[in-house]
Design an enzyme around this catalytic site. Structure first.
Site, mmCIF file in Angstrom:
data_model
loop_
_atom_site.group_PDB
_atom_site.id
_atom_site.type_symbol
_atom_site.label_atom_id
_atom_site.label_comp_id
_atom_site.label_asym_id
_atom_site.label_seq_id
_atom_site.Cartn_x
_atom_site.Cartn_y
_atom_site.Cartn_z
ATOM 1 N N LEU A 134 44.605 5.077 -19.802
ATOM 2 C CA LEU A 134 44.421 5.447 -18.403
ATOM 3 C C LEU A 134 45.651 6.170 -17.852
ATOM 4 O O LEU A 134 46.735 6.087 -18.427
ATOM 5 C CB LEU A 134 44.122 4.184 -17.588
ATOM 6 C CG LEU A 134 42.838 3.452 -18.037
ATOM 7 C CD1 LEU A 134 42.827 2.026 -17.534
ATOM 8 C CD2 LEU A 134 41.609 4.199 -17.563
ATOM 9 N N PRO A 135 45.506 6.872 -16.701
ATOM 10 C CA PRO A 135 46.580 7.753 -16.230
ATOM 11 C C PRO A 135 47.821 7.059 -15.681
ATOM 12 O O PRO A 135 48.916 7.605 -15.775
ATOM 13 C CB PRO A 135 45.898 8.568 -15.116
ATOM 14 C CG PRO A 135 44.435 8.424 -15.344
ATOM 15 C CD PRO A 135 44.252 7.080 -15.968
ATOM 16 N N THR A 145 50.523 5.007 -20.683
ATOM 17 C CA THR A 145 51.964 5.037 -20.454
ATOM 18 C C THR A 145 52.229 4.513 -19.052
ATOM 19 O O THR A 145 52.001 5.216 -18.063
ATOM 20 C CB THR A 145 52.517 6.463 -20.610
ATOM 21 O OG1 THR A 145 52.273 6.920 -21.943
ATOM 22 C CG2 THR A 145 54.016 6.485 -20.356
ATOM 23 N N LYS A 159 58.074 3.718 -25.141
ATOM 24 C CA LYS A 159 57.445 5.001 -24.800
ATOM 25 C C LYS A 159 58.213 5.705 -23.688
ATOM 26 O O LYS A 159 58.449 6.931 -23.732
ATOM 27 C CB LYS A 159 55.989 4.777 -24.385
ATOM 28 C CG LYS A 159 55.246 6.034 -23.915
ATOM 29 C CD LYS A 159 55.179 7.087 -25.005
ATOM 30 C CE LYS A 159 54.605 8.414 -24.507
ATOM 31 N NZ LYS A 159 53.190 8.364 -24.125
ATOM 32 N N LYS A 201 55.890 12.069 -13.995
ATOM 33 C CA LYS A 201 55.469 10.673 -13.838
ATOM 34 C C LYS A 201 56.256 9.756 -14.765
ATOM 35 O O LYS A 201 56.738 8.682 -14.367
ATOM 36 C CB LYS A 201 53.972 10.551 -14.150
ATOM 37 C CG LYS A 201 53.413 9.148 -13.988
ATOM 38 C CD LYS A 201 52.190 8.892 -14.861
ATOM 39 C CE LYS A 201 52.603 8.515 -16.265
ATOM 40 N NZ LYS A 201 51.501 8.014 -17.110
#
EC number: 1.1.1.31
Length: 325
Positions: free
Chosen positions: A79-80, A112, A197, A272
């Site tokens: 998911l975003p 992420t 990550k 982001k």
């Protein structure tokens, strides 16, 4: 696609029914590889057109994450953002919705997001019970397993997974991860995969900025980007950004720079991820000058209208580098 070492029959003795939530550029390709590997996959996405496409492919679809959970021994999310993950897990009709007993024994988040959100959701999962106890699984377990490699690796089944959570759960999940990726690295406890990550993408951003600045400076003092790239790649300046993902249009085929920076990893996503790195650094009181500088540059990229372009476009739009003729 890389074929996992386990056959469908071998991995079916552990987990065979896999749910997947989030069918964007990455998730849709990961699902394709799960299906090719022989798993029974049930999917959900808020995009009805994508759901229709998977239905037409013969993949089972459900209207909510909760319904996916009822069909699945394992559920993977891609998911975003942190808020999307939190909503899919704990929101109305989410994976943990309604009661304290859930069917999936293993929940894997490949988004992420920040380690703090990961750990909060992992705690909520650990407070649930399993509807169907199996072997030594007394409680459901969550793994954070973000990926590196981008859309091309997702399609080819060559992703790298960075995994946090209980090690025995990681070992149980490996056949599933290996159907979508070439490498999985166990990073330690809950949230450590997410932390790895974020740190990887920080290094990637700084590397791209340094490479772009060096190549643009080279052009300004009379060295062609092609020649300077050869120097970098046979010297101590060699890195992924110079050798595999060169930001100068005309130097390398098959990278976003060769197609007007379309495709690849959008600048808004890099922005982001740098915000996540900054938040994590602030959480632990760590001061990092490079995080803030990279944040500033990628915020400007987005503010200037390049948020949808690949993050390597800093060469052209921040450093004013020129195409290689």
């Amino acid at each position: 696609m890389m074929i996992p070492s386990q056959s469908s029959q071998e991995h079916s003795t552990q987990f065979q029914n896999v749910g997947f939530i989030g069918l964007g550029n990455m998730g849709s390709r990961m699902v394709n590889n799960l299906v090719k590997a022989g798993f029974n996959v049930t999917v959900h996405d808020i995009n009805r057109d994508v759901m229709k496409m998977f239905t037409e492919m013969g993949v089972s679809t459900r209207d909510t994450p909760y319904e996916v959970a009822q069909e699945s021994q394992v559920v993977i999310t891609m998911l975003p953002s942190s808020s999307h993950v939190m909503d899919v897990y704990t929101g109305r009709n989410g994976l943990l919705y309604r009661d304290n007993s859930i069917r999936p024994a293993l929940l894997i988040d490949s988004s992420t997001i920040d380690p703090q959100t990961t750990r909060k959701i992992s705690l909520a999962v650990s407070n649930c019970n399993l509807k169907d106890k199996r072997d030594n699984w007394e409680k459901p377990v969550m793994l954070d397993a973000p990926v590196s490699g981008g859309v091309l690796a997702a399609e080819a089944g060559t992703l790298t997974f960075m995994v946090g959570g209980p090690e025995d759960a990681y070992l149980a999940a490996r056949p599933i991860l290996e159907s979508m990726g070439r490498t999985s690295i166990y990073c330690g406890g809950s949230g450590n995969g997410s932390a790895a990550k974020i740190c990887n993408n920080l290094a990637m951003a700084v590397s791209m900025l340094g490479t772009s600045e060096a190549l643009a400076l080279g052009q300004s003092v009379g060295i062609s980007a092609t020649i300077l790239t050869q120097v970098l790649n046979t010297s101590s300046g060699r890195c992924w950004s110079s050798e595999k993902y060169n930001p100068v249009p005309g130097v390398m085929e098959g990278v976003p720079a060769s197609r007007d920076y379309n495709g690849g990893f959008a600048s808004k996503l890099m922005a982001k991820d740098l915000n996540l790195a900054a938040a994590s650094a602030e959480e632990v009181g760590y001061k990092s000058a490079l995080i803030s500088k990279a944040q500033e540059i990628y915020k400007k990229m987005c503010d200037d209208g390049h948020e949808g372009k690949d993050f390597s476009c800093v060469f052209r739009h921040f450093y004013n580098g020129k195409d290689e003729v």
